[in-house]
Motif scaffolding. Structure first.
Motif, short mmCIF file in Angstrom:
data_model
loop_
_atom_site.label_atom_id
_atom_site.label_comp_id
_atom_site.label_asym_id
_atom_site.label_seq_id
_atom_site.Cartn_x
_atom_site.Cartn_y
_atom_site.Cartn_z
N PRO A 157 39.54 41.16 33.13
CA PRO A 157 39.76 42.52 32.20
C PRO A 157 39.02 42.22 30.96
O PRO A 157 38.79 43.04 30.14
N ARG A 158 38.30 41.06 30.56
CA ARG A 158 37.57 40.91 29.32
C ARG A 158 36.37 40.00 29.60
O ARG A 158 36.67 38.92 30.66
N THR A 159 35.18 40.27 29.14
CA THR A 159 34.14 39.06 29.36
C THR A 159 33.26 39.08 27.83
O THR A 159 33.59 39.77 26.96
N ASP A 160 32.86 37.77 27.82
CA ASP A 160 32.42 37.32 26.44
C ASP A 160 31.10 36.82 26.93
O ASP A 160 30.76 36.03 27.56
N MET A 161 30.12 37.09 25.95
CA MET A 161 28.77 36.35 25.79
C MET A 161 28.17 35.99 24.40
O MET A 161 28.67 36.82 23.54
N SER A 162 27.55 34.90 24.26
CA SER A 162 27.05 34.66 22.94
C SER A 162 25.42 34.21 23.30
O SER A 162 25.09 33.89 24.32
N TRP A 163 24.76 34.37 22.03
CA TRP A 163 23.19 34.16 21.88
C TRP A 163 22.74 33.86 20.71
O TRP A 163 23.18 34.15 19.69
N THR A 164 21.46 33.37 20.40
CA THR A 164 21.02 32.99 19.33
C THR A 164 20.08 34.23 18.86
O THR A 164 19.37 34.57 19.69
N CYS A 165 20.47 34.68 17.73
CA CYS A 165 19.61 35.82 17.09
C CYS A 165 18.34 35.09 16.19
O CYS A 165 18.28 33.95 16.00
N GLY A 278 15.19 36.76 34.72
CA GLY A 278 16.05 35.96 35.68
C GLY A 278 17.62 35.83 35.28
O GLY A 278 18.36 36.56 35.92
N ASP A 279 17.74 34.88 34.28
CA ASP A 279 19.00 34.89 33.98
C ASP A 279 19.54 36.17 33.28
O ASP A 279 18.71 36.42 32.37
N LYS A 280 20.97 36.57 33.55
CA LYS A 280 21.19 37.86 32.91
C LYS A 280 22.93 38.00 32.60
O LYS A 280 23.33 37.08 33.71
N TRP A 281 23.31 38.35 31.61
CA TRP A 281 24.56 38.87 31.60
C TRP A 281 24.92 40.22 32.34
O TRP A 281 24.14 40.89 32.32
N THR A 282 26.22 40.08 32.57
CA THR A 282 26.42 41.36 32.79
C THR A 282 27.61 42.11 32.06
O THR A 282 28.43 41.61 31.58
N LEU A 283 26.92 43.24 31.85
CA LEU A 283 27.46 44.24 30.65
C LEU A 283 28.41 45.50 31.12
O LEU A 283 27.86 46.03 31.93
N PRO A 284 29.57 45.51 30.90
CA PRO A 284 30.26 46.65 31.39
C PRO A 284 30.25 47.99 30.75
O PRO A 284 30.35 47.87 29.49
N PHE A 285 29.47 48.70 31.14
CA PHE A 285 29.26 50.22 30.68
C PHE A 285 30.22 50.97 30.60
O PHE A 285 31.12 51.08 31.38
N GLY A 286 30.52 51.41 29.14
CA GLY A 286 31.99 52.19 28.96
C GLY A 286 33.12 51.39 28.34
O GLY A 286 34.31 52.16 28.07
N ALA A 287 32.76 49.95 28.45
CA ALA A 287 34.01 49.07 27.75
C ALA A 287 33.99 49.24 26.35
O ALA A 287 33.05 49.83 25.57
N HIS A 288 35.44 48.71 25.73
CA HIS A 288 35.50 48.89 24.27
C HIS A 288 34.68 47.54 24.03
O HIS A 288 35.18 46.40 24.66
N ALA A 302 33.61 42.24 25.53
CA ALA A 302 33.97 43.57 26.00
C ALA A 302 35.29 43.67 26.90
O ALA A 302 35.45 42.63 27.69
N PHE A 303 36.18 44.52 26.72
CA PHE A 303 37.41 44.54 27.48
C PHE A 303 37.65 46.05 27.64
O PHE A 303 36.97 47.03 27.19
N ASP A 304 38.85 46.29 28.28
CA ASP A 304 39.28 47.74 28.67
C ASP A 304 38.28 48.34 29.73
O ASP A 304 37.76 49.73 29.33
N TYR A 305 37.88 47.71 30.78
CA TYR A 305 36.93 48.18 31.50
C TYR A 305 37.49 48.06 33.09
O TYR A 305 38.40 47.16 33.36
N ALA A 306 37.02 48.91 33.97
CA ALA A 306 37.47 48.72 35.44
C ALA A 306 36.97 47.47 36.21
O ALA A 306 35.67 47.16 35.69
N TYR A 307 37.82 46.83 36.80
CA TYR A 307 37.22 45.40 37.25
C TYR A 307 38.07 45.41 38.69
O TYR A 307 39.21 45.81 38.79
N ALA A 308 37.39 44.70 39.45
CA ALA A 308 37.97 44.51 40.99
C ALA A 308 39.20 43.69 40.93
O ALA A 308 40.18 43.75 41.79
N GLY A 309 39.32 42.84 39.92
CA GLY A 309 40.51 41.93 39.81
C GLY A 309 41.94 42.81 39.87
O GLY A 309 42.98 42.28 39.98
N ALA A 310 41.85 44.25 39.39
CA ALA A 310 42.84 44.96 39.20
C ALA A 310 43.43 45.52 40.38
O ALA A 310 44.24 46.13 40.63
#
Length: 319
Positions: A157-165, A278-288, A302-310
């Motif tokens: 129900p939640r995913t996190d990602m980080s990167w260098t700006c 190549g390498d890519k993060w998965t972004l939930p469209f419509g998540a908070h 990102a959280f509060d999105y539809a996920y198959a684990g539910a």
């Protein structure tokens, strides 16, 4: 015994011409213990498309049929072009009613952005901007980070990602609805009812094979259409494939984004890998989502999105 995922393939855009890649993609999903339905869409070819408009729209409309079991995951085979011609054929009301009661997650990127926007605007259906069967899971070398983050996002129900700006990126903290995708696909929907009207959003955009001046022009299109004035930040992914000509006099993608950044009056963060590439993060469209940058390190949660684990007691995938 952990429950595996039922996966249905759809082909809303171009056809899958790399036979080896599509076979590898299916084999990897099966090897992870999942069930794959709809592999017949990989055989369809009509001009540059994966079948007629009616056939490709039917891939989605079958999900609105109460007599057809919903899979846990619907995955686009590949991108290209063609999704926009399906919009007048899609049963948005039927999909909204079906997805309201059952959990099903859709994933894709590139031209799939057209459908993600339309489904959110017309049916309030969120989705995942992430890897697809052929180019990603069917690649000769499977990107481990892409694979692991995808399954984590699908099942959590939640995913996190980080990167260098960039070194000169100012610190910031914003939150809002996460949405976006391929830049040219987004611009193709400007002025239509299929582009979501999202206030206080965090917009993510990426592109491939477009010249720097085309990127700048498309960003201005979003600005002049009033889309960007409702956003809190822009996250820019890969913008590869530009060629700098003699006429450009050194003008490149960095100049384009610098110029546009001064005009749009929004924080613009670069460096997150999603969409093409190549390498890519998965972004939930419509998540908070919460976007933060501190001392040159950005994090996106990102959280509060539809996920198959539910669904169905929480299926678990091999990752």
């Amino acid at each position: 015994m952990p429950k595996r995922l039922d996966i249905r393939l759809i082909a809303p855009s171009g056809y899958a011409d790399d036979h080896a890649a599509r076979e590898r993609g299916v084999e990897r999903l099966l090897a992870a213990g999942h069930t794959v339905h709809g592999a017949d869409v990989l055989e369809r070819v009509m001009l540059r498309f994966a079948g007629t408009d009616a056939e490709r729209a039917a891939d989605l409309n079958q999900l609105a049929d109460p007599g057809v079991p919903l899979p846990h995951l619907v995955m686009a085979t590949c991108g290209g072009y063609g999704a926009i011609s399906l919009l007048d054929r899609i049963d948005f009301d039927g999909l909204a009613a079906r997805f309201l009661d059952e959990s099903c997650v859709l994933v894709g990127h590139g031209d799939f952005t057209v459908l993600q926007c339309a489904l959110y605007a017309r049916s309030a259906i969120g989705s995942l901007h992430g890897p697809m069967l052929v180019a990603d899971f069917g690649a000769p070398y499977l990107r481990e980070n892409t694979w692991r983050h995808f399954w984590h996002t699908v099942l959590s129900p939640r995913t996190d990602m980080s990167w260098t700006c960039a070194d000169d990126q100012r610190d910031l903290l914003v939150e809002g609805t996460l949405w976006g995708g391929n830049l040219s696909a987004l611009c193709s929907l400007v002025g239509t009812s299929y582009l979501p009207r999202i206030d206080g959003g965090i917009l993510f955009v990426e592109e491939v094979g477009e010249q720097a001046w085309r990127i700048e022009r498309m960003l201005y299109e979003l600005k002049l259409a009033g889309v960007l004035e409702r956003q809190r930040a822009i996250v820019i992914g890969g913008l590869g494939g530009q060629r700098v000509s003699e006429y450009d006099n050194g003008y490149d993608i960095d100049h384009a984004l610098q110029r546009f950044g001064k005009a749009c009056n929004l924080p613009i963060l670069r460096g997150l890998s999603f969409g093409h590439g190549g390498d890519k993060w998965t972004l939930p469209f419509g998540a908070h989502a919460v976007l933060e940058c501190v001392a040159g390190t950005a994090t996106l949660s990102a959280f509060d999105y539809a996920y198959a684990g539910a669904a169905n007691g929480g299926p678990v995938a091999s990752a």
